[in-house]
Design a protein around this motif. Structure first.
Motif, PDB file in Angstrom:
ATOM      1  N   UNK A   1     -15.367 -22.624  -6.955  1.00  0.00           N
ATOM      2  CA  UNK A   1     -14.331 -23.763  -6.641  1.00  0.00           C
ATOM      3  C   UNK A   1     -15.063 -24.294  -5.643  1.00  0.00           C
ATOM      4  N   UNK A   2     -14.947 -25.967  -6.089  1.00  0.00           N
ATOM      5  CA  UNK A   2     -15.646 -26.759  -5.332  1.00  0.00           C
ATOM      6  C   UNK A   2     -14.965 -27.924  -4.519  1.00  0.00           C
ATOM      7  N   UNK A   3     -15.183 -28.011  -3.266  1.00  0.00           N
ATOM      8  CA  UNK A   3     -14.825 -28.975  -2.585  1.00  0.00           C
ATOM      9  C   UNK A   3     -15.426 -30.416  -2.417  1.00  0.00           C
ATOM     10  N   UNK A   4     -14.548 -31.249  -3.040  1.00  0.00           N
ATOM     11  CA  UNK A   4     -15.489 -32.522  -2.964  1.00  0.00           C
ATOM     12  C   UNK A   4     -15.073 -33.413  -1.785  1.00  0.00           C
ATOM     13  N   UNK A   5     -15.992 -33.866  -1.026  1.00  0.00           N
ATOM     14  CA  UNK A   5     -15.761 -35.064   0.039  1.00  0.00           C
ATOM     15  C   UNK A   5     -16.388 -36.469  -0.739  1.00  0.00           C
ATOM     16  N   UNK A   6     -15.218 -36.431  -1.644  1.00  0.00           N
ATOM     17  CA  UNK A   6     -15.558 -37.691  -2.637  1.00  0.00           C
ATOM     18  C   UNK A   6     -16.036 -39.015  -1.751  1.00  0.00           C
ATOM     19  N   UNK A   7     -15.297 -39.484  -0.722  1.00  0.00           N
ATOM     20  CA  UNK A   7     -15.788 -40.717  -0.026  1.00  0.00           C
ATOM     21  C   UNK A   7     -16.230 -40.352   1.159  1.00  0.00           C
ATOM     22  N   UNK A   8     -16.976 -39.303   1.510  1.00  0.00           N
ATOM     23  CA  UNK A   8     -17.692 -39.221   2.645  1.00  0.00           C
ATOM     24  C   UNK A   8     -16.983 -39.121   3.951  1.00  0.00           C
TER      25      UNK A   8
END
Ligand code: KIV
Ligand code: ZN
Length: 504
Positions: free
Chosen positions: A164-171
């Protein structure tokens, strides 16, 4: 020690770097180098985006021993295309994602929360029925309502996702905040799934956030070599890896990485993508092990630890003690290439050796950087439609520069002359006349690859054609020749990537 799994997405997220185009052979070489580096999972691409992408992923899946992942949106079509592309891999992984922030759901997906949960359940179930290894990512997770994030992860986990991956897509998130968010997800799902993080670098915090996540219990991290990627890029893996290595005492985790392969991998990614590495870049920049000030030089000479927290050898940046020059034979040349990690086929070796001899006749000592550049110039342009034969330039400060260029194409020699505001402009105008069509120059840079008066000059150009940017490089002891070769290289690469010919 706890093991951290590393997913490299240089070939997928990294390939989204503006202006970057990688040929199929370039992608394959990067995949091989990632495998040698010890990357656990190579995210090879996003197969549903195009047939070309799907073919490239298939080729990597068929030839790689590492786990190969394909990215898919949370839809049946994407998951099936993803599976078709990676099913031949030794260990295939399907990576399904969907956005969970209000902003993305309302303005991009035009979906409500329950529709997003339905899409997660159906796509992850389908993925799990095809592949035994499924990763699920929430895009823009760090700007999502944490309660909804948990719901989304619970749905994915119950349908078979094991990462399960938590993306900090926009930093966007700050390290302390991220630590708390990751802790919460580890507490809820950590006993049955690996909690992963995928950090972007918009505020320069991708490495700090990735490391904070590891402290909070994440066991899977994602990033790219040299940090390439959209906007400010992704977490530079070489930095995160060396932080874990140098501060093992603090993080108490291990990875599968052979750190000695970092430097070479990073250099090749820069060469193949045309995205240069700044001299002051952490870990891999040219200045990292260089000391200018007298006090520092004195300290390093008496004990390198005074100003170096890692050795150049630990990242594989070793100096050669063998000096190659014009008297060196083919054997010494190919031996040194092998030590540098290049095993060329007969044909490429012959071509590279001819180029080596030509350069050695003008330059007394050939350094490792020269050799790498020679090999690179053979590898990046597998399809050479146009080849420089001769050039003549007249340039002065009283009239326009004038260039006459002869290029061969399919055995035919074509000569054109043109004027320009300077010698390079004149040469490029003459080349454009030969090739036909518009090939405007968007950027140009020149650097010395090695030191001294007889340094090899490497020109890098970005040329726009039909709306796409393509990079070309040229190498010579003559900077005008290097500039001409770079422009022709960009044209050849554009044609090769698009599988086109100008029919000369
Ligand atoms: O940045 C992002 O959100 C991604 C996901 C697809 C993992 O790249
Ligand atoms: Zn990303």
């Amino acid at each position: 020690m706890k093991k951290i799994t590393i997913l490299d997405t240089t070939l997928r997220d990294g390939e989204q770097t503006p202006g970057l185009v990688l040929s199929a052979s370039g992608k394959l070489e990067i995949a091989q180098r990632l495998e040698r580096l010890g990357i656990d999972i190579i995210e090879a691409g996003f197969p549903a985006s195009s047939q070309e992408e799907s073919d490239a992923v298939r080729q990597i899946a068929a030839s790689s021993l590492a786990c190969v992942a394909a990215l898919c949106r949370a839809s049946e079509g994407d998951v099936i295309k993803g599976w078709e592309a990676i099913q031949a891999a030794e260990s295939p992984r399907l990576h399904v994602f969907i956005a969970t922030s209000e902003l993305h759901m309302a303005h991009k997906l035009h979906m409500g929360k329950s529709e997003v949960l339905d899409a997660i359940r159906s796509s992850v179930s389908l993925a799990a029925s095809l592949a035994s290894d499924v990763e699920f990512s929430c895009e823009d997770a760090t700007r999502s309502d944490p309660d909804f994030l948990e719901e989304a992860f619970a749905a994915a986990a119950s349908c078979g996702a094991s990462t399960l991956n938590i993306a900090d897509t926009v930093g966007f998130i700050m390290p302390e905040e991220f630590e708390r968010l990751v802790e919460r997800m580890v507490a809820s799902f950590g006993s049955s799934a690996a909690i992963g993080v995928h950090c972007h670098n918009d505020l320069g915090l991708a490495v700090a956030n990735t490391l904070a996540a590891i402290r909070a219990g994440a066991s899977h991290i994602e990033g790219t070599i040299n940090g390439i990627g959209e906007r400010a890029g992704n977490c530079p893996l070489e930095e995160a890896i060396m932080a874990l290595e140098v501060r093992k005492d603090y993080y108490q985790v291990q990875t599968n990485i052979n750190t000695k392969a970092i430097y070479r991998t990073s250099q090749r990614v820069a060469e193949l993508t045309g995205i240069p590495i700044p001299a002051v870049k952490a870990v891999i920049g040219e200045n990292v092990f260089a000391h200018e000030s007298g006090i520092h030089q004195h300290g390093v000479l008496s004990n390198p630890l005074t100003y170096e927290i890692m050795t150049p050898q630990s990242i594989g940046k070793d100096r050669s003690t063998i000096i190659l020059g014009k008297l060196s034979g083919r054997h010494a040349f190919s031996d040194r290439l092998e030590q540098l990690g290049y095993k060329l086929n007969e044909n490429m070796l012959n071509k590279a050796f001819d180029e080596f001899k030509a350069i050695a006749s003008k330059k007394s000592v050939i350094a490792d950087e020269d050799l790498e550049a020679i090999v690179w110039s053979q590898m990046v342009s597998p399809l050479e439609e146009y080849k420089l034969e001769t050039f003549q330039i007249n340039s002065s400060n009283i009239m326009k520069a004038m260039a006459s260029i002869t290029i061969s194409c399919n055995g035919r020699h074509i000569t054109e002359a043109a004027t320009g505001s300077g010698p390079i402009d004149a040469a490029y105008n003459a080349i454009m006349k030969i090739v036909g069509g518009e090939w405007p120059l968007e950027s140009y840079s020149l650097k010395a690859v090695t030191e001294g008066m007889d340094a090899l000059g490497e020109a890098t150009v970005k040329v726009r054609h039909d709306g796409r940017l393509n990079t070309g490089k040229g190498l010579s002891t003559d900077i005008i020749e290097a500039s001409i070769l770079a422009y022709i290289n960009a044209i050849n690469r554009t044609l090769a990537v698009r599988n086109e010919t100008t029919g000369c």
